[in-house]
Design an enzyme around this catalytic site. Structure first.
Site, mmCIF file in Angstrom:
data_model
loop_
_atom_site.group_PDB
_atom_site.id
_atom_site.type_symbol
_atom_site.label_atom_id
_atom_site.label_comp_id
_atom_site.label_asym_id
_atom_site.label_seq_id
_atom_site.Cartn_x
_atom_site.Cartn_y
_atom_site.Cartn_z
ATOM 1 N N HIS A 189 42.806 55.010 39.156
ATOM 2 C CA HIS A 189 42.351 53.639 39.382
ATOM 3 C C HIS A 189 40.994 53.517 40.039
ATOM 4 O O HIS A 189 40.497 52.417 40.228
ATOM 5 C CB HIS A 189 43.355 52.882 40.262
ATOM 6 N N LYS A 229 32.147 45.480 45.737
ATOM 7 C CA LYS A 229 32.368 44.243 44.980
ATOM 8 C C LYS A 229 31.244 43.219 45.221
ATOM 9 O O LYS A 229 31.128 42.235 44.509
ATOM 10 C CB LYS A 229 33.737 43.650 45.334
ATOM 11 N N LYS A 284 41.762 36.910 34.363
ATOM 12 C CA LYS A 284 42.508 35.678 34.675
ATOM 13 C C LYS A 284 41.591 34.466 34.588
ATOM 14 O O LYS A 284 41.956 33.423 34.039
ATOM 15 C CB LYS A 284 43.109 35.763 36.085
ATOM 16 N N ARG A 289 39.669 41.365 46.936
ATOM 17 C CA ARG A 289 39.544 42.055 48.213
ATOM 18 C C ARG A 289 38.068 42.112 48.620
ATOM 19 O O ARG A 289 37.177 42.195 47.764
ATOM 20 C CB ARG A 289 40.124 43.476 48.108
ATOM 21 N N THR A 337 40.912 42.792 37.138
ATOM 22 C CA THR A 337 41.826 41.950 36.358
ATOM 23 C C THR A 337 41.605 40.486 36.708
ATOM 24 O O THR A 337 41.929 39.608 35.915
ATOM 25 C CB THR A 337 43.300 42.321 36.599
HETATM 26 C C1 LIG Z 1 44.289 39.663 40.215
HETATM 27 C C2 LIG Z 1 44.350 39.792 41.672
HETATM 28 C C3 LIG Z 1 43.566 40.753 42.327
HETATM 29 C C4 LIG Z 1 42.580 41.652 41.595
HETATM 30 O O1 LIG Z 1 41.343 41.004 41.559
HETATM 31 P P1 LIG Z 1 39.993 41.779 41.139
HETATM 32 O O2 LIG Z 1 39.007 40.676 41.030
HETATM 33 O O3 LIG Z 1 40.275 42.400 39.810
HETATM 34 O O4 LIG Z 1 39.686 42.735 42.212
HETATM 35 C C5 LIG Z 1 43.632 40.837 43.699
HETATM 36 N N1 LIG Z 1 44.447 40.030 44.409
HETATM 37 C C6 LIG Z 1 45.203 39.089 43.814
HETATM 38 C C7 LIG Z 1 46.051 38.219 44.657
HETATM 39 C C8 LIG Z 1 45.192 38.943 42.435
HETATM 40 O O5 LIG Z 1 45.966 38.023 41.863
#
Ligand SMILES: *Cc1c(COP(=O)(O)O)cnc(C)c1O
Length: 821
Positions: free
Chosen positions: A370, A566, A672, A561, A668
């Site tokens: 990962h 990031k 979304k 996070r 991810t």
């Molecule tokens: C999807 C999700 C993440 C992952 O977010 P990234 O932008 O891909 O780092 C982290 N926390 C929550 C609560 C999520 O739903």
């Protein structure tokens, strides 16, 4: 919510329902399973009763699924993950059972509002971020595509901490998700296994005095007991099991101590056992490092393996057929010790020779990597590992001897041998969990095309040369049931009206929406849904933070996070630069924007916490400066979690995916947002690369260095000071922060964080700043033509179907696990 909990505490007359109706069932459940009547029931009681009623139907399907798998004699998938970030389950389960609206009406007839009690369900935060959420999406998709699967993890008493912001600083509070009990799980006390730690290894000899294996005599033992949560697939066709382990002391030992008068000692033992599963380590993409963490890893891996073997031997003669009947998947290296544990069981308990055991092990395990971040690559000092798991240490050495022999035979040089070794020799000798997972698996996958390529070129380049067919890619996905149908019911209804229901079972049929992008009346409806979702978020912000926002502004969101790679910092610095521009050029036609931030920082991550403080400082100044005329707001929403994500994703116009190229494995959150019609501003990193290919170059805003350019810049001696001096906007913004414009009370506050950029800028914020700021002004231009913006937004939703975790799971099933899907 508004704080109003329905129903009113005392009905003048208790509500009635016609016999045999769902409402009647709920009243009966309230009475006989919760032990209350409608006059005194609280919101939690109603929630509990409703869940129990639907749960009964789920259990029927659950038992049916289990029997079907058993009779078919097929292969099962075991997904081992130290994290499952499942969030709330009620809407998910009700909706997948096709009962959401029915229950809503039944409750309404009793004077109870489903949406109000839904808010009372705790958000199960048994994970940190993307990795744990992926495991949760996978569980739901495996049930949906009919893969017989068990998830295995830990039932932490305290999930990820709750975040409050006090005076701009993160404060961590314990999460107490089990406070009101958990109506979803089944306590399987009879499923209990002993787990050992420490102690010694005894070499055994047979009657002839020849060596006949080894016996581990652990010094400590705890009991792992199972709690099962049913995981319902779409339309309820399959229900799989999420089995989470809890640690309890083994009674006889305690009784002995107790009887011997050692009351304190007995209590200590009991506390020690329970401490094992008390809390989730809150470090994301960062090595936790403490011995307790290794204990957690071994505890749940060993319990899961005993359970898997137990099930296998209940159905088959011996473990020779294990690889044909069980695919065990390691979600990152956290369960990598399972490789050594399976070897131990095969060698020491089931009489296999090394070669046969190693063959079974490698054909059984698959491993997902990962992250490439060095600080996240797990390794344990030899002395810690050996003291806790002495027999496993021997086995790791034995595996290593075999591995290195193979590598030498294939002509790898000394440097390569050193890289492949399970034991790191630079500095303190350590067991490398990534190498153990790789060596013990037949498949090693990355989570986006780019990440998989980089994996082959970097961390696992020598392993890749040794085993060229093992590394493969499985780009991450998200479940559209939660991340579209449930979190965005208005958009889901609009899509159904427009293209029919086929997409609800075959998400790639969303493509049919593409041609409506040119239909002005459709676009208006699409925009109206977005507007309503923005109003919903606006209400949440107003209730939680007392801040009033204008839903007609561009909603620009970065939630994830908090991590330096990031680059929330890049976004904040750009906000500061924009603030300066708005004040200096009041005559220009600025696009009103709200920049939202949200996310938790690991409690020990100093810079991440500073970034949270800076976002809050900058927000306070900008939001209260009349010269800004409300054109820019900066908002840090506390306690980002799955439930908050469900409100934010549908409300975004712009999704910020701006990691330093090469550092985000997939992401991810990016998926979304885009599925819910946000445009992405992002770097060519992780799955953004593939999103660009799917949504089309015109419908995403890409900026910044590529992964290859980042690498070049680093090797050729990147000079951040020069990059800063070449950018007047950036220089100005950094000087403002450094001079205390946002921290009058402590002008030096950001000396380390911002001053550091001039010296090293590890994450290339300065290198990418101008490109990012330009991209933001391009976003402004796109926004000014709302018809055109909406066209692009529709294309995003229409073309994101491929990023469903159903697709990802079908690929795992076909290409790694060898199970039908
Ligand atoms: C999807 C999700 C993440 C992952 O977010 P990234 O932008 O891909 O780092 C982290 N926390 C929550 C609560 C999520 O739903």
């Amino acid at each position: 919510m508004s704080g109003q909990i329905l129903p009113k505490k005392h009905h003048p007359i208790a509500p009635q329902a016609a016999p045999g109706t769902l409402a009647d069932e709920i009243l009966k459940a309230l009475m006989f399973r919760v032990g209350k009547n409608a006059n005194v029931a609280t919101g939690h009681d109603w929630l509990n009763a409703s869940i129990k009623v639907v749960r009964d139907r789920i259990v029927t399907s659950w038992i049916d699924s289990t029997e079907r798998t058993y009779k078919a004699g097929g292969k099962r998938v075991y997904y081992l993950s130290l994290e499952f970030l499942i969030g709330r389950l009620m809407r998910d389960a009700f909706s997948n059972m096709g009962m959401l609206e029915e229950v809503r009406e039944a409750l309404a007839s009793l004077g109870v509002d489903l949406d109000v009690i839904a808010e009372l369900e705790p958000d199960a935060a048994l994970g940190n971020g993307g990795l744990g959420r992926l495991a949760a999406c996978f569980m739901e998709s495996m049930a949906t595509v009919d893969v017989p699967a068990h998830g295995y993890g830990i039932r932490y008493v305290h999930g990820l901490f709750r975040q409050e912001i006090h005076d701009g600083n993160q404060v961590e509070l314990p999460e107490t998700w089990l406070e009101h009990g958990n109506p979803w799980d089944f306590d399987r006390r009879e499923r209990a296994y002993e787990i050992g730690f420490g102690g010694t290894v005894e070499a055994q000899t047979n009657e002839l005095g020849q060596p006949s294996g080894n016996i581990w005599r652990p010094q400590e033992r705890v009991l792992a007991t199972a709690y099962d949560t049913p995981v319902v697939g779409w339309r309820g066709k399959r229900v799989n099991t999420l089995r989470l382990w809890s640690a309890i002391p083994i009674d006889p030992i305690l009784l002995d101590a107790f009887n011997a008068g050692d009351h304190i000692g007995a209590l200590k033992e009991s506390n020690k056992a329970e401490a094992l599963t008390r809390v989730l380590y809150p470090a994301d993409s960062h090595l936790a490092g403490q011995e307790l963490r290794l204990r957690q890893e071994y505890f749940f891996s060993a319990a899961s393996l005993q359970d898997i073997i137990n099930r296998h031997l209940g159905e088959y003669e011996d473990l020779t057929s294990l690889p044909d009947k069980a695919a065990i998947h390691l979600n990152d290296t956290h369960p990598a010790v399972a490789v050594a544990e399976l070897m131990r069981l095969l060698l020491d308990s089931h009489g296999f020779q090394f070669e046969a055991a190693w063959d079974i092990t490698r054909r059984t395990f698959g491993y997902t990597n990962h992250t490439l971040l060095p600080e996240a690559l797990e390794s344990w000092p030899i002395h810690v590992f050996e003291q806790l798991l002495p027999r496993h240490m021997q086995i790791v050495y034995a595996i290593n001897a075999e591995l290195l022999r193979e590598a030498r035979d294939k002509g790898l040089d000394d440097g390569q041998i050193r890289n492949i070794s399970l034991i790191g020799e630079d500095g303190e000798r350590r067991v490398r969990m990534g190498n153990l997972a790789f060596a013990g698996s037949h498949s090693i996958n990355g989570v986006s095309a780019l990440h998989t390529d980089l994996m082959k070129q970097t961390v696992f380049s020598d392993f890749h040369q040794l085993y060229p067919n093992r590394i493969n890619n499985k780009t991450n996905g998200i479940t559209q049931r939660r991340w579209l149908f449930q979190c965005n019911p208005a958009l889901t209804s609009l899509i159904r009206e427009t293209i029919g229901d086929r997409f609800m079972d075959d998400i790639e049929a969303l493509q049919e929406l593409d041609r409506f992008a040119d239909d002005a009346s459709f676009r208006e409806k699409f925009a109206a849904v977005k507007r309503a979702n923005k109003e919903r978020l606006t209400r949440v912000v107003s209730e939680r933070m007392g801040l009033n926002l204008d839903p007609s502004a561009l909603f620009d969101i970065q939630v994830k996070r908090i991590h330096e790679y990031k680059r929330q910092l890049l976004n904040i610095i750009e906000a500061v630069a924009l603030y300066d521009q708005i004040r200096s050029h009041p005559e220009r036609d600025w696009v009103p924007r709200v920049k939202f931030f949200g996310g938790k920082a690991a409690p020990s991550y100093f810079n991440a916490k500073k970034i949270i403080k800076l976002a809050n400082d900058v927000g306070r100044v900008i939001n209260n400066d009349p010269a800004v005329r409300g054109l820019l707001k900066v908002v840090f929403i506390p306690n980002y979690n799955v439930s908050l994500a469900e409100v934010m994703m549908p409300a975004a116009d712009l999704s910020e995916q701006i990691s330093t190229a090469g550092m985000e494995a997939s992401g991810t959150g990016n998926m979304k947002f885009a599925l819910n019609g946000a445009l992405t501003i992002g770097t060519l990193d992780g799955a953004n690369v593939e999103m660009k290919e799917h949504v089309g170059d015109d419908n995403i805003v890409i900026f910044g260095l590529t992964a290859a350019e980042v690498k070049d810049a680093r090797t050729n001696g990147y000079n951040p000071r020069e990059a800063i001096e070449n950018s007047p906007e950036l220089s100005q913004a950094l000087s403002a922060i450094l001079s205390g414009v946002f921290s009058h009370d402590e002008p030096e506050r950001y000396r380390g964080l911002i001053g550091g950029l001039y010296e090293h800028d590890t994450f290339m914020c300065a290198a990418d700043f101008d490109s990012y700021a330009d991209a933001q002004r391009r976003v402004d231009d796109l926004w000014r033509d709302s018809a055109d913006w909406n066209r692009r937004a529709v294309h995003n939703t229409a073309r994101m179907g491929w990023f469903s975790s159903d697709r990802t799971i079908r690929q795992y099933a076909g290409e790694i696990w060898d199970v039908p899907a």
